[in-house]
Design a protein around this motif. Structure first.
Motif, short mmCIF file in Angstrom:
data_model
loop_
_atom_site.label_atom_id
_atom_site.label_comp_id
_atom_site.label_asym_id
_atom_site.label_seq_id
_atom_site.Cartn_x
_atom_site.Cartn_y
_atom_site.Cartn_z
N TYR A 1 -3.48 5.22 -0.71
CA TYR A 1 -2.96 4.16 0.10
C TYR A 1 -2.06 4.64 0.97
CZ TYR A 1 -4.62 -0.08 -2.98
OH TYR A 1 -5.18 -0.64 -3.37
N ILE A 2 -1.08 5.57 0.59
CA ILE A 2 -0.07 5.90 1.37
C ILE A 2 -0.63 6.51 2.64
CG2 ILE A 2 1.93 7.65 1.80
CD1 ILE A 2 2.93 7.08 -1.02
N LEU B 1 -2.10 4.08 5.10
CA LEU B 1 -1.06 2.96 5.49
C LEU B 1 -0.34 4.00 6.66
CD1 LEU B 1 0.43 1.26 2.58
CD2 LEU B 1 -0.64 0.18 4.44
N SER B 2 -0.05 5.29 6.42
CA SER B 2 0.58 6.00 7.31
C SER B 2 -0.22 6.19 8.62
CB SER B 2 0.78 7.51 7.02
OG SER B 2 1.55 7.55 5.45
N ALA C 1 -2.71 3.81 9.62
CA ALA C 1 -2.79 2.52 10.27
C ALA C 1 -1.48 1.86 11.02
CB ALA C 1 -2.85 1.44 9.14
N THR C 2 -0.40 2.53 10.27
CA THR C 2 0.87 2.26 11.13
C THR C 2 1.26 3.06 12.19
OG1 THR C 2 2.17 3.26 9.26
CG2 THR C 2 1.64 0.83 9.00
N PHE D 1 -0.69 -1.17 -3.81
CA PHE D 1 -0.67 -1.07 -2.41
C PHE D 1 0.82 -1.62 -2.09
CE2 PHE D 1 -0.65 -3.49 1.68
CZ PHE D 1 -1.58 -2.55 2.22
N SER E 1 3.06 1.57 -2.34
CA SER E 1 2.74 2.32 -1.43
C SER E 1 3.50 2.06 -0.03
CB SER E 1 1.27 2.65 -1.15
OG SER E 1 0.75 2.83 -2.38
N ALA E 2 3.32 0.63 0.42
CA ALA E 2 4.29 0.39 1.40
C ALA E 2 5.71 0.46 1.37
CB ALA E 2 3.97 -1.07 1.70
#
Length: 316
Positions: A108-109, A112-113, A115-116, A167, A170-171
């Protein structure tokens, strides 16, 4: 902190692997006679008080309101959503399954890393790990979605809760990396535990758990498990983690992410009568192997970038 000797490093790794891997079983036993949110909230409040005493013993007293706000957000993501999700999910699924699903947090991390915009697009080998991890989760969840319940325990509900809570964990972890914390890691941990513990307790009260909590009916096993989760799971486990991060390669410390699920599965089978089926073993191999690929690839990339950076620095 004590100087890093070989025996101390080995003891710290054993503590990290066994302690954090055993908390899943401890949670299952604790919530047998203690409502889940009240149990988790009291656990982290007490652990936070112990951690703040440790921080004060090291002279770490100062913390700004900004640090407390960060701790509130991190506590909400990691403890209320993350650990709270694990605690609630174990009403529906086995401890080994819970640990395996939580193991996808590093995956997940990475997503997210990217995607952001915090990290570049993952390399092909990392994509292989990402796909493998979710295939493993699919193998676990598929049969649960096709059957309404398993002995009255709706496995699909527990797994869905864990996927969402992991999730959010992770965020929160990504937010924690870039946020400003107190100088002392022990004071930071104490603040996060206190904030998260209060949020968990409030959630339990709002959910009506106080009406279902009868101290006289708490079993010896649940009480012993609760004490274990506070002293060993939260304080000893976290202290070992912090100490290892300061004295060892982060890539080695990160191995807890794929050792803990193995420990949890074995302990669940040995002490809680949980069944380890071939399907679980296949899913475990896929998830743990995929997480190992992702973590190793990320660490190797970081080392290569540092080496290139050092080579390009001008000589003095």
């Amino acid at each position: 902190m004590a100087a890093p000797t070989r025996i101390r490093i080995i003891i710290a790794f054993v503590a990290l692997y066994l302690v954090w891997g055993s908390t899943y079983l401890g949670i299952r036993f604790a919530i047998e006679t203690i409502p889940p949110f009240l149990m988790a909230g009291a656990r982290f409040l007490l652990a936070g008080m112990i951690m703040i005493a440790i921080a004060w013993s090291q002279g770490a007293y100062k913390s700004s309101w900004a640090n407390w706000r960060v701790s509130l957000v991190v506590g909400a993501c990691l403890l209320l959503a993350g650990n709270g999700g694990v605690t609630i999910s174990e009403q529906y699924i086995d401890t080994g399954l819970a640990a395996l699903i939580v193991a996808i947090v590093p995956i997940y991390i990475v997503i997210l890393s990217w995607a952001t915009g915090m990290a570049p697009r993952p390399a092909p080998i990392v994509w292989l790990g990402l796909v493998g991890g979710f295939v493993g989760v699919g193998i676990l969840i598929g049969p649960a979605l096709r059957s309404s319940s398993n002995g009255g325990r709706h496995a699909a509900i527990g797994m869905s809760i864990l996927l969402v809570s992991s999730f959010i964990w992770s965020a929160g972890s990504l937010y924690s990396r870039s946020a400003k914390h107190a100088a002392s890691p022990f004071l930071t941990a104490a603040q996060q535990m206190l904030c998260g513990g209060l949020l968990l307790l409030l959630t339990g009260i709002v959910a009506g758990e106080m009406r279902r909590f009868h101290p006289a009916s708490v079993s010896i096993l649940s009480l012993a498990s609760f004490i274990y989760l506070v002293i060993i799971g939260a304080v000893v486990g976290y202290t070992a983690y912090i100490w290892l991060l300061r004295h060892c390669d982060p890539a080695k410390v990160a191995t807890y992410a794929y050792v803990n699920p193995i420990v949890a599965v074995l302990l669940g089978a040995a002490f809680a009568g949980e069944t380890v089926t071939p399907r679980v073993l296949i899913a475990a191999a896929l998830i743990i192997g995929s997480v190992a690929i992702v973590i190793t690839a990320q660490q190797l990339k970081a080392k290569a970038e540092r080496a290139i950076g050092a080579a390009l620095e001008p000589a003095d």
